[in-house]
Write a protein that holds these residues in place. Structure first.
Motif, PDB file in Angstrom:
ATOM      1  N   GLU A 128      11.491   1.565  -2.891  1.00 33.96           N
ATOM      2  CA  GLU A 128      10.425   1.627  -1.509  1.00 33.96           C
ATOM      3  C   GLU A 128       9.794   2.950  -1.901  1.00 33.96           C
ATOM      4  N   GLN A 129      10.255   3.892  -2.717  1.00 33.56           N
ATOM      5  CA  GLN A 129       9.777   5.095  -2.914  1.00 33.56           C
ATOM      6  C   GLN A 129       8.154   5.285  -3.555  1.00 33.56           C
ATOM      7  N   LYS A 130       7.303   5.557  -2.614  1.00 32.92           N
ATOM      8  CA  LYS A 130       5.830   5.845  -2.989  1.00 32.92           C
ATOM      9  C   LYS A 130       5.233   4.459  -3.355  1.00 32.92           C
ATOM     10  N   VAL A 131       5.539   3.344  -2.709  1.00 34.55           N
ATOM     11  CA  VAL A 131       4.832   2.144  -2.834  1.00 34.55           C
ATOM     12  C   VAL A 131       4.867   1.481  -1.713  1.00 34.55           C
ATOM     13  N   THR A 132       3.934   0.333  -1.695  1.00 34.05           N
ATOM     14  CA  THR A 132       3.979  -0.406  -0.419  1.00 34.05           C
ATOM     15  C   THR A 132       5.342  -1.147  -0.082  1.00 34.05           C
ATOM     16  N   HIS A 188      10.936   4.799 -11.298  1.00 33.61           N
ATOM     17  CA  HIS A 188      11.908   4.275 -10.283  1.00 33.61           C
ATOM     18  C   HIS A 188      13.251   3.638 -11.148  1.00 33.61           C
ATOM     19  N   TRP A 226      13.936  11.760   1.481  1.00 34.24           N
ATOM     20  CA  TRP A 226      13.417  10.562   2.166  1.00 34.24           C
ATOM     21  C   TRP A 226      14.378   9.424   1.921  1.00 34.24           C
ATOM     22  N   THR A 227      14.591   9.523   0.416  1.00 31.33           N
ATOM     23  CA  THR A 227      15.759   8.447  -0.133  1.00 31.33           C
ATOM     24  C   THR A 227      17.134   8.574   0.499  1.00 31.33           C
ATOM     25  N   GLY A 245       8.816  13.026   4.887  1.00 28.86           N
ATOM     26  CA  GLY A 245       8.290  12.436   3.802  1.00 28.86           C
ATOM     27  C   GLY A 245       7.900  11.033   3.745  1.00 28.86           C
ATOM     28  N   ASP A 246       7.754  10.549   4.947  1.00 24.58           N
ATOM     29  CA  ASP A 246       7.158   9.065   5.072  1.00 24.58           C
ATOM     30  C   ASP A 246       5.657   8.987   5.485  1.00 24.58           C
ATOM     31  N   LEU A 247       5.190   8.069   4.952  1.00 24.57           N
ATOM     32  CA  LEU A 247       3.495   7.957   5.065  1.00 24.57           C
ATOM     33  C   LEU A 247       3.320   7.599   6.698  1.00 24.57           C
ATOM     34  N   PHE A 300      -1.947   2.220   1.896  1.00 26.24           N
ATOM     35  CA  PHE A 300      -1.503   2.785   0.526  1.00 26.24           C
ATOM     36  C   PHE A 300      -1.907   2.255  -0.796  1.00 26.24           C
TER      37      PHE A 300
END
Length: 308
Positions: A128-132, A188, A226-227, A245-247, A300
Protein backbone atom coordinates in the motif's frame (compact mmCIF):
# COMPACT_ATOMS: atom_id res chain seq x y z
CA UNK A 1 -13.33 -29.07 15.07
CA UNK A 2 -12.11 -26.92 18.01
CA UNK A 3 -14.62 -24.39 19.35
CA UNK A 4 -14.22 -21.61 21.89
CA UNK A 5 -16.70 -19.22 23.45
CA UNK A 6 -15.48 -15.85 24.66
CA UNK A 7 -17.40 -13.39 26.80
CA UNK A 8 -16.18 -9.90 25.86
CA UNK A 9 -16.15 -7.14 28.44
CA UNK A 10 -19.11 -4.82 28.21
CA UNK A 11 -19.94 -2.79 26.29
CA UNK A 12 -19.34 -4.90 23.19
CA UNK A 13 -22.20 -5.52 20.79
CA UNK A 14 -22.55 -7.74 17.69
CA UNK A 15 -21.72 -4.82 15.40
CA UNK A 16 -18.47 -4.20 17.27
CA UNK A 17 -17.12 -7.59 16.16
CA UNK A 18 -17.31 -6.57 12.50
CA UNK A 19 -16.28 -2.96 13.08
CA UNK A 20 -13.17 -3.88 15.04
CA UNK A 21 -11.98 -6.66 12.75
CA UNK A 22 -12.57 -4.71 9.54
CA UNK A 23 -9.10 -3.14 9.79
CA UNK A 24 -7.70 -6.58 8.89
CA UNK A 25 -9.59 -6.73 5.60
CA UNK A 26 -7.66 -5.66 2.49
CA UNK A 27 -10.52 -4.71 0.23
CA UNK A 28 -13.97 -6.12 -0.35
CA UNK A 29 -12.60 -9.20 -2.16
CA UNK A 30 -9.72 -10.06 0.17
CA UNK A 31 -9.16 -13.84 -0.26
CA UNK A 32 -8.10 -14.08 3.40
CA UNK A 33 -11.16 -12.31 4.86
CA UNK A 34 -14.86 -12.87 4.32
CA UNK A 35 -18.09 -11.88 6.01
CA UNK A 36 -20.90 -14.41 5.52
CA UNK A 37 -24.06 -15.13 7.46
CA UNK A 38 -23.20 -12.59 10.14
CA UNK A 39 -19.84 -14.27 10.82
CA UNK A 40 -16.30 -13.11 10.09
CA UNK A 41 -14.01 -15.67 8.45
CA UNK A 42 -10.22 -15.26 8.48
CA UNK A 43 -7.64 -17.41 6.71
CA UNK A 44 -4.34 -16.96 8.49
CA UNK A 45 -0.85 -18.44 8.73
CA UNK A 46 0.03 -19.11 12.36
CA UNK A 47 3.38 -20.33 13.73
CA UNK A 48 1.75 -23.79 13.81
CA UNK A 49 0.56 -23.67 10.21
CA UNK A 50 -2.49 -22.51 8.24
CA UNK A 51 -5.79 -21.94 9.99
CA UNK A 52 -9.26 -20.72 9.18
CA UNK A 53 -11.06 -18.91 11.97
CA UNK A 54 -14.80 -18.26 12.03
CA UNK A 55 -16.07 -15.68 14.53
CA UNK A 56 -19.80 -15.22 15.08
CA UNK A 57 -21.64 -13.14 17.69
CA UNK A 58 -24.11 -14.93 19.96
CA UNK A 59 -26.16 -11.93 20.98
CA UNK A 60 -28.41 -13.92 23.29
CA UNK A 61 -25.53 -15.20 25.37
CA UNK A 62 -23.45 -12.03 24.97
CA UNK A 63 -20.57 -14.10 23.63
CA UNK A 64 -18.47 -14.57 20.52
CA UNK A 65 -18.35 -18.15 19.20
CA UNK A 66 -15.06 -19.06 17.55
CA UNK A 67 -14.49 -22.15 15.39
CA UNK A 68 -11.21 -23.05 13.74
CA UNK A 69 -9.80 -25.56 11.28
CA UNK A 70 -6.34 -26.52 10.13
CA UNK A 71 -2.95 -27.18 11.77
CA UNK A 72 -3.00 -23.72 13.38
CA UNK A 73 -6.54 -24.02 14.77
CA UNK A 74 -5.58 -24.32 18.45
CA UNK A 75 -3.11 -21.45 18.16
CA UNK A 76 -5.77 -19.25 16.58
CA UNK A 77 -8.39 -20.12 19.21
CA UNK A 78 -5.98 -19.50 22.08
CA UNK A 79 -5.54 -15.95 20.83
CA UNK A 80 -9.17 -15.09 20.13
CA UNK A 81 -9.45 -12.76 23.16
CA UNK A 82 -6.36 -10.80 22.10
CA UNK A 83 -7.58 -10.69 18.52
CA UNK A 84 -10.89 -9.21 19.63
CA UNK A 85 -9.36 -6.60 21.93
CA UNK A 86 -9.15 -8.24 25.35
CA UNK A 87 -5.65 -6.76 25.81
CA UNK A 88 -6.88 -3.31 24.88
CA UNK A 89 -7.66 -0.78 27.61
CA UNK A 90 -10.10 1.83 26.31
CA UNK A 91 -10.50 3.21 29.84
CA UNK A 92 -7.10 4.86 29.44
CA UNK A 93 -8.57 7.17 26.81
CA UNK A 94 -9.79 10.63 27.82
CA UNK A 95 -11.48 12.69 25.06
CA UNK A 96 -10.16 16.25 24.72
CA UNK A 97 -12.35 17.50 21.86
CA UNK A 98 -16.13 17.62 21.62
CA UNK A 99 -16.17 15.66 18.36
CA UNK A 100 -13.94 12.93 19.80
CA UNK A 101 -16.01 12.76 22.98
CA UNK A 102 -19.18 12.24 20.94
CA UNK A 103 -17.52 9.52 18.84
CA UNK A 104 -16.28 7.84 22.03
CA UNK A 105 -19.79 7.91 23.45
CA UNK A 106 -21.31 6.49 20.26
CA UNK A 107 -18.77 3.67 19.91
CA UNK A 108 -18.13 2.29 23.41
CA UNK A 109 -17.28 -1.15 21.98
CA UNK A 110 -14.37 0.06 19.85
CA UNK A 111 -11.35 -2.16 20.57
CA UNK A 112 -7.89 -2.33 19.02
CA UNK A 113 -7.29 -5.82 17.66
CA UNK A 114 -4.04 -7.74 18.14
CA UNK A 115 -3.20 -10.52 15.68
CA UNK A 116 0.33 -11.24 16.93
CA UNK A 117 1.35 -12.00 13.32
CA UNK A 118 3.76 -9.47 11.85
CA UNK A 119 4.14 -10.54 8.21
CA UNK A 120 0.37 -10.89 7.83
CA UNK A 121 0.00 -7.13 8.32
CA UNK A 122 3.42 -6.00 7.11
CA UNK A 123 3.29 -7.38 3.56
CA UNK A 124 -0.02 -5.79 2.55
CA UNK A 125 1.10 -2.55 4.22
CA UNK A 126 4.21 -2.56 2.03
CA UNK A 127 2.00 -3.09 -1.02
CA UNK A 128 0.00 0.00 0.00
CA UNK A 129 3.02 2.33 0.05
CA UNK A 130 2.63 5.31 -2.32
CA UNK A 131 -0.12 3.73 -4.43
CA UNK A 132 -3.90 3.83 -4.43
CA UNK A 133 -5.71 1.37 -2.20
CA UNK A 134 -7.34 -0.10 -5.30
CA UNK A 135 -3.94 -1.00 -6.77
CA UNK A 136 -2.68 -2.44 -3.49
CA UNK A 137 -5.80 -4.54 -2.92
CA UNK A 138 -5.63 -5.88 -6.46
CA UNK A 139 -1.99 -6.90 -6.00
CA UNK A 140 -2.78 -8.61 -2.67
CA UNK A 141 -5.66 -10.56 -4.25
CA UNK A 142 -3.61 -11.70 -7.21
CA UNK A 143 -0.61 -12.80 -5.15
CA UNK A 144 -2.73 -14.72 -2.63
CA UNK A 145 -4.82 -16.42 -5.29
CA UNK A 146 -1.74 -17.47 -7.22
CA UNK A 147 0.72 -18.30 -4.43
CA UNK A 148 -1.38 -18.76 -1.30
CA UNK A 149 -2.81 -22.12 -0.34
CA UNK A 150 -6.46 -23.10 0.03
CA UNK A 151 -7.84 -22.23 3.43
CA UNK A 152 -8.68 -25.27 5.57
CA UNK A 153 -12.30 -25.64 6.51
CA UNK A 154 -15.59 -27.48 6.08
CA UNK A 155 -16.89 -27.94 2.56
CA UNK A 156 -20.20 -26.21 2.11
CA UNK A 157 -19.61 -23.68 4.92
CA UNK A 158 -16.29 -22.12 3.99
CA UNK A 159 -16.86 -18.97 1.91
CA UNK A 160 -15.22 -19.47 -1.46
CA UNK A 161 -12.60 -18.79 -2.47
CA UNK A 162 -10.39 -18.23 0.58
CA UNK A 163 -6.62 -18.43 0.60
CA UNK A 164 -3.94 -18.52 3.29
CA UNK A 165 -1.05 -16.11 2.86
CA UNK A 166 2.10 -17.79 1.43
CA UNK A 167 4.86 -18.80 3.79
CA UNK A 168 8.12 -16.78 3.67
CA UNK A 169 9.89 -19.28 1.42
CA UNK A 170 7.10 -19.04 -1.17
CA UNK A 171 7.18 -15.23 -1.14
CA UNK A 172 10.93 -15.41 -1.76
CA UNK A 173 10.44 -17.66 -4.81
CA UNK A 174 7.93 -15.45 -6.66
CA UNK A 175 9.57 -14.56 -10.00
CA UNK A 176 10.05 -10.93 -10.95
CA UNK A 177 7.55 -11.08 -13.82
CA UNK A 178 4.78 -12.23 -11.47
CA UNK A 179 5.35 -9.23 -9.23
CA UNK A 180 5.14 -7.14 -12.38
CA UNK A 181 1.87 -8.76 -13.47
CA UNK A 182 0.45 -8.08 -10.03
CA UNK A 183 1.27 -4.39 -10.50
CA UNK A 184 4.05 -4.40 -7.88
CA UNK A 185 7.18 -2.47 -8.81
CA UNK A 186 10.75 -3.51 -7.99
CA UNK A 187 11.01 -1.20 -4.98
CA UNK A 188 8.01 -2.74 -3.25
CA UNK A 189 8.81 -6.35 -4.14
CA UNK A 190 12.41 -5.90 -2.96
CA UNK A 191 11.19 -4.59 0.38
CA UNK A 192 8.92 -7.61 0.79
CA UNK A 193 11.78 -9.96 -0.09
CA UNK A 194 14.01 -8.31 2.52
CA UNK A 195 11.22 -8.65 5.09
CA UNK A 196 10.52 -12.34 4.49
CA UNK A 197 14.26 -13.08 4.63
CA UNK A 198 14.14 -11.74 8.21
CA UNK A 199 10.74 -13.14 9.11
CA UNK A 200 11.79 -14.57 12.48
CA UNK A 201 13.45 -11.37 13.62
CA UNK A 202 10.46 -9.31 12.55
CA UNK A 203 8.01 -11.64 14.28
CA UNK A 204 9.73 -10.85 17.58
CA UNK A 205 8.33 -7.32 17.24
CA UNK A 206 4.88 -8.70 18.12
CA UNK A 207 6.07 -8.99 21.73
CA UNK A 208 7.91 -5.65 22.00
CA UNK A 209 6.81 -2.24 23.16
CA UNK A 210 5.97 0.28 20.46
CA UNK A 211 9.35 2.01 20.30
CA UNK A 212 11.35 -1.22 20.12
CA UNK A 213 8.93 -2.81 17.64
CA UNK A 214 9.09 0.26 15.40
CA UNK A 215 12.88 0.20 15.49
CA UNK A 216 12.92 -3.50 14.60
CA UNK A 217 10.66 -2.99 11.57
CA UNK A 218 12.24 0.21 10.28
CA UNK A 219 15.69 -1.39 10.37
CA UNK A 220 14.63 -3.05 7.10
CA UNK A 221 15.34 -0.75 4.12
CA UNK A 222 12.05 0.26 2.52
CA UNK A 223 10.05 0.08 5.78
CA UNK A 224 9.46 3.53 7.20
CA UNK A 225 7.33 4.99 10.00
CA UNK A 226 4.11 4.83 7.94
CA UNK A 227 4.47 1.11 7.21
CA UNK A 228 5.59 0.30 10.74
CA UNK A 229 2.62 2.11 12.28
CA UNK A 230 0.10 0.49 9.92
CA UNK A 231 1.57 -2.92 10.81
CA UNK A 232 1.82 -2.49 14.58
CA UNK A 233 -1.70 -1.10 14.86
CA UNK A 234 -2.91 -4.54 13.77
CA UNK A 235 -0.17 -6.84 15.01
CA UNK A 236 0.31 -5.34 18.48
CA UNK A 237 -2.91 -3.40 19.00
CA UNK A 238 -0.65 -0.37 19.53
CA UNK A 239 -2.86 2.44 20.83
CA UNK A 240 -0.24 5.14 20.16
CA UNK A 241 0.94 3.98 16.70
CA UNK A 242 -0.21 7.09 14.89
CA UNK A 243 0.21 6.97 11.10
CA UNK A 244 2.43 9.73 9.74
CA UNK A 245 3.24 10.25 6.07
CA UNK A 246 -0.28 9.34 4.96
CA UNK A 247 -1.87 11.11 2.01
CA UNK A 248 -5.30 11.60 3.61
CA UNK A 249 -5.16 11.11 7.40
CA UNK A 250 -3.59 14.47 8.39
CA UNK A 251 -6.12 16.41 6.33
CA UNK A 252 -8.97 14.38 7.81
CA UNK A 253 -7.86 14.78 11.43
CA UNK A 254 -7.11 18.50 11.10
CA UNK A 255 -10.38 19.20 9.28
CA UNK A 256 -12.44 17.19 11.78
CA UNK A 257 -10.95 18.96 14.79
CA UNK A 258 -10.50 22.50 13.43
CA UNK A 259 -12.32 22.87 10.12
CA UNK A 260 -9.06 23.78 8.36
CA UNK A 261 -8.62 22.07 4.99
CA UNK A 262 -4.85 22.04 4.59
CA UNK A 263 -3.68 19.82 7.40
CA UNK A 264 -0.25 18.20 7.45
CA UNK A 265 1.57 15.77 9.71
CA UNK A 266 2.97 18.50 11.95
CA UNK A 267 -0.46 20.03 12.60
CA UNK A 268 -2.05 16.60 13.08
CA UNK A 269 0.56 15.61 15.67
CA UNK A 270 0.08 18.94 17.43
CA UNK A 271 -3.67 18.32 17.70
CA UNK A 272 -3.14 14.73 18.84
CA UNK A 273 -0.56 15.67 21.49
CA UNK A 274 -3.19 15.64 24.28
CA UNK A 275 -3.83 11.99 23.42
CA UNK A 276 -0.20 10.88 23.92
CA UNK A 277 -0.24 7.12 24.41
CA UNK A 278 -3.65 6.88 22.71
CA UNK A 279 -3.15 8.74 19.42
CA UNK A 280 -4.10 5.82 17.18
CA UNK A 281 -7.32 5.31 19.12
CA UNK A 282 -8.08 9.00 18.75
CA UNK A 283 -7.68 8.82 14.97
CA UNK A 284 -9.86 5.70 14.80
CA UNK A 285 -12.61 7.54 16.65
CA UNK A 286 -12.24 10.59 14.42
CA UNK A 287 -12.60 8.40 11.33
CA UNK A 288 -15.88 6.96 12.65
CA UNK A 289 -17.44 10.41 12.43
CA UNK A 290 -17.18 10.49 8.64
CA UNK A 291 -16.14 14.14 8.83
CA UNK A 292 -13.74 14.62 5.91
CA UNK A 293 -12.61 17.71 4.00
CA UNK A 294 -14.15 18.37 0.58
CA UNK A 295 -12.03 16.90 -2.19
CA UNK A 296 -10.26 19.61 -4.14
CA UNK A 297 -7.16 17.94 -5.57
CA UNK A 298 -7.17 15.16 -8.18
CA UNK A 299 -6.91 11.61 -6.96
CA UNK A 300 -3.48 10.07 -6.36
CA UNK A 301 -2.11 9.26 -9.83
CA UNK A 302 -2.49 5.63 -10.80
CA UNK A 303 0.33 3.88 -12.61
CA UNK A 304 -0.48 0.41 -13.91
CA UNK A 305 2.85 -1.37 -13.47
CA UNK A 306 1.51 -4.51 -15.15
CA UNK A 307 1.08 -2.62 -18.44
CA UNK A 308 4.62 -1.26 -18.58
Amino acid sequence: MPVRRWSPPQPYGPHDLHRNLRVLQRGAYDPAYRVAGGAVWRATRTPCGPATLCLAPDAGAGEVVAEAWGPGAEWALDRVPSLLGADDDPSAFVPRHRLVAEAHRRHPGLRLVRTGLVLESLIPSILEQKVTTEEAYRAWRRLLRRYGEPAPGPAGRLPEPMRVMPEPRTWAQIPSWEWHRAGVDHKHSSTILRAVARARRLQEAAHMDLAAATARLTAIPGIGPWTAAETLQRTNGAADAVTVGDLHLPRTVVYALTGARDGDDARMLELLAPYAGQRHRATRLILTTGRTPPRRAPRFPRVDIARL
